[in-house]
Design an enzyme around this catalytic site. Sequence first.
Site, PDB file in Angstrom:
ATOM      1  N   ALA A  36      27.003 105.489  -5.822  1.00  0.00           N
ATOM      2  CA  ALA A  36      28.383 106.099  -6.214  1.00  0.00           C
ATOM      3  C   ALA A  36      28.033 107.122  -7.095  1.00  0.00           C
ATOM      4  CB  ALA A  36      29.215 105.230  -6.451  1.00  0.00           C
ATOM      5  N   LYS A  71      14.265 104.239 -13.856  1.00  0.00           N
ATOM      6  CA  LYS A  71      14.676 104.881 -12.896  1.00  0.00           C
ATOM      7  C   LYS A  71      15.213 106.304 -13.394  1.00  0.00           C
ATOM      8  CE  LYS A  71      15.943 101.182 -10.029  1.00  0.00           C
ATOM      9  NZ  LYS A  71      16.963 100.128  -9.324  1.00  0.00           N
ATOM     10  N   LYS A 184      23.593  93.528   1.296  1.00  0.00           N
ATOM     11  CA  LYS A 184      24.413  94.194   0.081  1.00  0.00           C
ATOM     12  C   LYS A 184      24.664  95.779   0.609  1.00  0.00           C
ATOM     13  CE  LYS A 184      23.262  95.331  -4.314  1.00  0.00           C
ATOM     14  NZ  LYS A 184      22.964  95.023  -5.578  1.00  0.00           N
ATOM     15  N   LYS A 186      26.594  99.386  -0.400  1.00  0.00           N
ATOM     16  CA  LYS A 186      26.901 100.141  -1.694  1.00  0.00           C
ATOM     17  C   LYS A 186      28.469 100.733  -1.424  1.00  0.00           C
ATOM     18  CE  LYS A 186      23.365 100.142  -4.420  1.00  0.00           C
ATOM     19  NZ  LYS A 186      23.151  99.707  -5.779  1.00  0.00           N
ATOM     20  N   HIS A 317      18.466  90.945 -10.909  1.00  0.00           N
ATOM     21  CA  HIS A 317      18.746  92.370 -10.502  1.00  0.00           C
ATOM     22  C   HIS A 317      17.244  92.865 -10.148  1.00  0.00           C
ATOM     23  CE1 HIS A 317      18.536  96.860 -11.235  1.00  0.00           C
ATOM     24  NE2 HIS A 317      19.283  96.759 -10.091  1.00  0.00           N
ATOM     25  N   GLU A 337      17.654  89.411  -5.309  1.00  0.00           N
ATOM     26  CA  GLU A 337      17.620  90.573  -4.656  1.00  0.00           C
ATOM     27  C   GLU A 337      16.237  91.311  -3.819  1.00  0.00           C
ATOM     28  OE1 GLU A 337      20.112  95.038  -5.449  1.00  0.00           O
ATOM     29  OE2 GLU A 337      18.956  94.036  -7.075  1.00  0.00           O
TER      30      GLU A 337
END
Length: 387
Positions: A36, A71, A184, A186, A317, A337
């Site tokens: 997003a 990242k 999952k 987004k 995460h 995850e």
Amino acid sequence: MTALSSADNTPLSPDSIAWIRLSSCYLPLANPISDAKVLTGRQKPMTEIAMLFAEIETREGHRGLGLSYSKRAGGPGQFAHAREIAPALIGEDPNDIARLWTKLCWAGASVGRSGMGVQAIGAFDVALWDLKARRAHLSLSKLLGSQRESVRCYNTSGGFLHTPLDQLKVNARASLDRGIGGIKLKVGQPDCALDIQRVQAMREHLGDATPIMVDANQQWDRPTAQRMCRIFEQYNLIWIEEPLDAYDYEGHAALAAQFDTPIATGEMLTSAAEHGELIRHRSADFLMPDGPRLGGITPFLKVAAQAEMANVMLAPHFAMELHVHLGAVYPSEPWVEHFDWLEPLFNERLELKDGRMLVPTRPGLGLSLTEQARAWTRESVEVGQRA
């Protein structure tokens, strides 16, 4: 007074850290990744992940491997900070992990006790725990006190917003066929109707029994989050992740109190204190600490202890290679995850079965770096001298 060995009454000689190698490795991604924040112009698509590896060796020859990451930005800064504070570990007893975390933190105290500074510490901290477990011939989870031999896992890497719906369906089915337990998706597009269409289509495609999570990546304001959480109630989701800004403790708490669908958040926080605020405000049904972002295993365990006392569920995460061990230690059943992005860096692979990730039984993390990881290394430095 000199400590004595119980076996032969000979003096015990504490081991000490003799050598450290730091490596700044850049893992390229096969396709640019968009969520997003990309679609609304906050960030550029992600094309690589900056990995920080710490390899530690003691005077007696024991070794440990640790990692952290960044990242989009921050990789050079993490490496520079780690290089600057690494000499503080030379000559220290590797058993004193908590004390050494504090020492490294205060060595760089002027940049604070969260954010990039502690993320650099995370690589050292993970390496020290890996070393301790290897020396004991135990997996990390066994060293910490494992509750289970496998953990529930869900896939994220196939559900990004840049992925067309048809491909999303293919990716989800392939993940389930591999033995991954949940999917999952987004969300958080500028047009909320597109989010609703994708979630509805995936629920119809996968059926009512398949666990589905959605992740808005902090995209919504409070009114939008209220509306979207209300609409998503009908899809029986495992959770709605980061519907609001990561530091909006009160806003997340209001959503958690109002809706049946659990609220998940915490991945962007970089200290145990920040997670403590989430817990204090009852902001999350699922807490999502990220070990490397927190500064390693030592602060992760502090977060987990707080979460356990508050009866909050856990879903660490990213970095499944680390979190499969930490998830196995948490008293209540967590979700871990599954991201296959980091697999080219390690010679070993995690095993999947019946929707679960098996906890490795190899000593420590059970990881070793590939030659490809060495080839992707842009900068490295050694501190101290190998025994």
